[in-house]
Design an enzyme around this catalytic site. Structure first.
Site, short mmCIF file in Angstrom:
data_model
loop_
_atom_site.label_atom_id
_atom_site.label_comp_id
_atom_site.label_asym_id
_atom_site.label_seq_id
_atom_site.Cartn_x
_atom_site.Cartn_y
_atom_site.Cartn_z
N LYS A 223 52.51 24.17 37.78
CA LYS A 223 52.39 25.31 38.71
C LYS A 223 51.19 26.13 38.30
O LYS A 223 51.03 26.48 37.12
CB LYS A 223 53.66 26.19 38.63
CG LYS A 223 53.61 27.39 39.55
CD LYS A 223 53.98 27.00 40.97
CE LYS A 223 53.62 28.05 42.00
NZ LYS A 223 52.24 27.86 42.55
N LYS B 133 46.38 23.99 36.73
CA LYS B 133 45.34 24.76 37.42
C LYS B 133 44.41 23.78 38.11
O LYS B 133 44.24 22.65 37.65
CB LYS B 133 44.52 25.58 36.42
CG LYS B 133 43.77 26.73 37.05
CD LYS B 133 44.68 27.93 37.25
CE LYS B 133 44.01 29.04 38.00
NZ LYS B 133 44.82 30.28 37.95
N GLY C 270 46.90 30.19 45.11
CA GLY C 270 45.55 30.76 45.17
C GLY C 270 45.05 31.23 43.81
O GLY C 270 45.77 31.28 42.83
N ASP C 271 43.78 31.55 43.78
CA ASP C 271 43.11 32.18 42.62
C ASP C 271 41.79 32.68 43.19
O ASP C 271 41.67 32.89 44.41
CB ASP C 271 42.92 31.16 41.49
CG ASP C 271 42.55 31.84 40.16
OD1 ASP C 271 43.45 32.33 39.47
OD2 ASP C 271 41.36 31.88 39.82
N THR D 199 50.55 40.10 42.14
CA THR D 199 49.84 40.12 40.86
C THR D 199 49.43 41.55 40.50
O THR D 199 49.67 42.03 39.39
CB THR D 199 48.63 39.19 40.88
OG1 THR D 199 49.04 37.93 41.39
CG2 THR D 199 48.03 39.03 39.51
N SER E 148 55.43 33.51 43.15
CA SER E 148 55.27 32.12 43.60
C SER E 148 56.54 31.33 43.29
O SER E 148 56.99 30.52 44.10
CB SER E 148 54.09 31.45 42.88
OG SER E 148 52.87 31.78 43.50
P1 NDP Z 1 39.47 37.18 44.41
O1 NDP Z 1 38.63 36.03 44.78
O2 NDP Z 1 40.38 37.76 45.41
O3 NDP Z 1 38.58 38.36 43.82
C1 NDP Z 1 37.78 38.17 42.71
C2 NDP Z 1 37.00 39.44 42.46
O4 NDP Z 1 36.35 39.35 41.22
C3 NDP Z 1 35.92 39.71 43.49
O5 NDP Z 1 35.74 41.09 43.65
C4 NDP Z 1 34.70 39.06 42.86
O6 NDP Z 1 33.46 39.64 43.29
C5 NDP Z 1 34.93 39.37 41.41
N1 NDP Z 1 34.34 38.31 40.59
C6 NDP Z 1 34.71 37.01 40.55
N2 NDP Z 1 33.92 36.31 39.72
C7 NDP Z 1 33.01 37.21 39.25
C8 NDP Z 1 31.95 37.11 38.35
N3 NDP Z 1 31.62 35.94 37.77
N4 NDP Z 1 31.25 38.25 38.08
C9 NDP Z 1 31.59 39.43 38.66
N5 NDP Z 1 32.59 39.57 39.53
C10 NDP Z 1 33.30 38.49 39.81
O7 NDP Z 1 40.31 36.67 43.13
P2 NDP Z 1 41.67 37.24 42.56
O8 NDP Z 1 41.74 38.70 42.72
O9 NDP Z 1 42.77 36.40 43.06
O10 NDP Z 1 41.51 36.87 41.01
C11 NDP Z 1 40.91 37.76 40.07
C12 NDP Z 1 41.37 37.40 38.68
O11 NDP Z 1 42.79 37.47 38.60
C13 NDP Z 1 41.01 35.98 38.22
O12 NDP Z 1 40.81 36.00 36.82
C14 NDP Z 1 42.29 35.20 38.50
O13 NDP Z 1 42.39 34.03 37.71
C15 NDP Z 1 43.33 36.23 38.12
N6 NDP Z 1 44.66 36.05 38.68
C16 NDP Z 1 44.87 35.92 40.01
C17 NDP Z 1 46.14 35.79 40.51
C18 NDP Z 1 46.43 35.75 41.96
O14 NDP Z 1 47.63 35.76 42.33
N7 NDP Z 1 45.45 35.73 42.84
C19 NDP Z 1 47.32 35.71 39.60
C20 NDP Z 1 46.98 35.94 38.22
C21 NDP Z 1 45.70 36.08 37.79
P3 NDP Z 1 32.70 39.06 44.60
O15 NDP Z 1 33.59 39.41 45.73
O16 NDP Z 1 31.40 39.75 44.59
O17 NDP Z 1 32.62 37.58 44.36
O1 2IT Z 2 46.52 32.77 37.42
C1 2IT Z 2 47.56 32.77 38.12
O2 2IT Z 2 48.67 33.03 37.62
C2 2IT Z 2 47.44 32.49 39.54
N1 2IT Z 2 46.34 32.32 40.03
C3 2IT Z 2 48.66 32.39 40.39
C4 2IT Z 2 49.31 31.04 40.25
C5 2IT Z 2 50.44 30.75 41.19
O3 2IT Z 2 50.87 29.59 41.16
O4 2IT Z 2 50.90 31.62 41.93
#
Ligand code: NDP
Ligand code: 2IT
Length: 448
Positions: A88, A124, A163-164, A207, A375
């Protein structure tokens, strides 16, 4: 093989995968007291086994852009461990995606998922596809092509992606459509689907909301409250904007969000109207800096938020976004609490620095586990073909985050190496997550 020998082996084999080595070392260095207390872990080579994924599936993705030109990308799914349940974890679309990044994320996911207490293994996936500047049709064609390949390796009981970065409800729904088309199965093979065709209420918010719930628990231990606290958030995506929303709802003042172009600072705080505007702006791939013309505030081109004074930081963009200099700035600027919305947003040096300075610090695998937890709840809703209400999920999420907090705090006390009352959430979370997986592996013998 001892833990330190296992680290040496990983460093030697995977020197070309720095993010993966970083994630492994962080876990390894903190679980040593637990490992030493359980000789069966060493006998059964549990750590050595856990640092090698069950398998990595690597594939090519051909798709056509709007001009009719053939495009080629690389895709992966790292099926790391299914000791506790089906693999997952999310799927990331970003040009920086490579095996090192996906292996670090998959490795973290094993322990994060274990911490939720739900039956989920860790995995992942992703592709080096850059969604920036792509039309909706291009995104759709890419998602279809990605799942055309991936569908052979996933299913609701084998491996359940979500998603991520770069993958949200729209992309999950396109991938789900292709999976359904190819297999004729309408089930829980992906989470984060659209609400109405299997998606759980609150998965989108989970999240960011979960990270703030975790923070509330950390604050409560110190007899503090989030109300009136100044919060710095990095990122402006799914995690950041929902963390901002919940922090605001609970009475905090959200001073910043950021993206790859820079940082937005609003000394008056971002309220619901402003956060809705930000969500809408990012959904249309428009610049954050337009905010200043409408609501005021300041835009810092290509800068991070950490030069601004605050009480709490929630780094929620990407890995290693906070280096040691940023950590120093945070401490200088009064940050007392850090909850990681992103996965591994602090470099190893930054983590050392903030722990040394006794900043209360919740690592991503604990603080951002709310997303994968919901999830897990989506998977169970799909299995029984029923929906739970927003309030029911919210209540479950709060309980799960409190439980993760309490278990990590308890393990920190039991195994901790600090004698000044500092709660080492990093060690605690690693120990609890690792123990759950290790005990399952011991029960299985040498299979898995
Ligand atoms: P999104 O794609 O929704 O948003 C990512 C954000 O981070 C954007 O604002 C993006 O900027 C910025 N960003 C990404 N890469 C870079 C970089 N290299 N340098 C600067 N800014 C950056 O992603 P999420 O919000 O879903 O994910 C954000 C973090 O949270 C990640 O580490 C992910 O693994 C983690 N996460 C996500 C979960 C989820 O449910 N979605 C669950 C747990 C963890 P821009 O728009 O300019 O690209
Ligand atoms: O980093 C994370 O925990 C996620 N991107 C969410 C993973 C999931 O299966 O909901």
């Amino acid at each position: 093989m001892s833990i330190s020998q296992a680290i040496e082996k990983v460093e030697a084999c995977y020197a070309h995968q720095p993010e993966f080595v970083q994630a492994v070392k962080e876990v390894a260095l903190t679980i040593a007291p637990l490992y030493d207390a359980h000789s069966e872990y060493e006998t059964l080579k549990i750590f050595e086994r856990l640092v090698e994924p069950d398998r990595i599936i690597c594939f090519r993705i051909n798709w056509e852009n709007d001009k009719g030109e053939v495009q080629v990308n690389r895709g992966w799914r790292v099926q790391f461990s299914n000791a506790l349940g089906p693999y997952k974890g999310g799927v990331r679309f970003h040009p920086t995606v490579n095996q090192s990044v996906l292996k670090f994320l998959g490795f973290e996911q094993i322990f994060k998922n274990a911490l939720t207490g739900l039956p989920m293994g860790g995995g992942k996936g992703g592709a080096d596809f850059d969604p920036k500047g792509k039309s909706d049709s291009e995104i759709r064609r890419f998602c279809y092509a990605f799942m055309r390949e991936l569908h052979q390796y996933v299913s609701k009981d084998i491996d359940v992606p979500a998603g991520d970065i770069g993958v949200g409800g729209r992309e999950v729904s396109y991938m789900f459509a292709m999976y359904k088309n190819l297999t004729r199965e309408h089930g829980g093979v992906l989470t984060g689907k659209g609400v109405g065709f299997g998606g759980s209420l609150m998965r989108t918010e989970a999240t960011g909301y979960g990270a703030v719930y975790f923070l509330e628990n950390m604050l409560a231990v110190q007899n503090e409250n989030i109300k009136g606290k100044k919060v710095l958030i990095s990122g402006a995506g799914n995690v950041s904007l929902h963390a901002a929303e919940k922090a605001h709802m609970l009475g905090a003042t959200v001073l910043t969000v950021s993206d790859s172009q820079g940082t937005l600072y609003d000394e008056n705080g971002m309220d619901q109207e402003k956060i809705d505007w930000l969500k809408n702006q990012k959904a249309q791939s428009k610049p954050l800096c337009d905010y200043v013309d409408i609501y005021g505030g300041e835009w810092f081109t290509k800068q991070k938020p950490w030069h601004i004074k605050g009480d709490i930081a929630i780094p929620s963009a990407t890995q290693n976004e906070v280096n040691e200099d940023d950590a120093k700035l945070m401490v200088e600027n009064g940050i007392k609490y850090i909850a990681e919305g992103a996965n591994m947003p602090l470099t190893a040096d930054a983590v050392d620095y903030i722990r040394l300075h006794r900043v209360h610090y919740a690592p991503g695998k604990a603080a951002n586990a709310g997303g994968v937890a919901v999830s897990g709840l989506e998977m169970s809703q799909n299995s029984v073909r029923q929906y739970k209400t927003f309030e029911e999920i919210d209540e479950r999420l709060k309980r799960i985050m409190k439980n993760i907090h309490d278990c990590a705090a308890e393990a920190s006390e039991q195994y901790g190496q600090t004698d000044d009352g500092y709660i080492d959430y990093m060690a605690g979370a690693n120990i609890v997550g690792f123990k759950r997986v290790a005990d399952a592996l011991c029960a299985y013998g040498i299979l898995n």
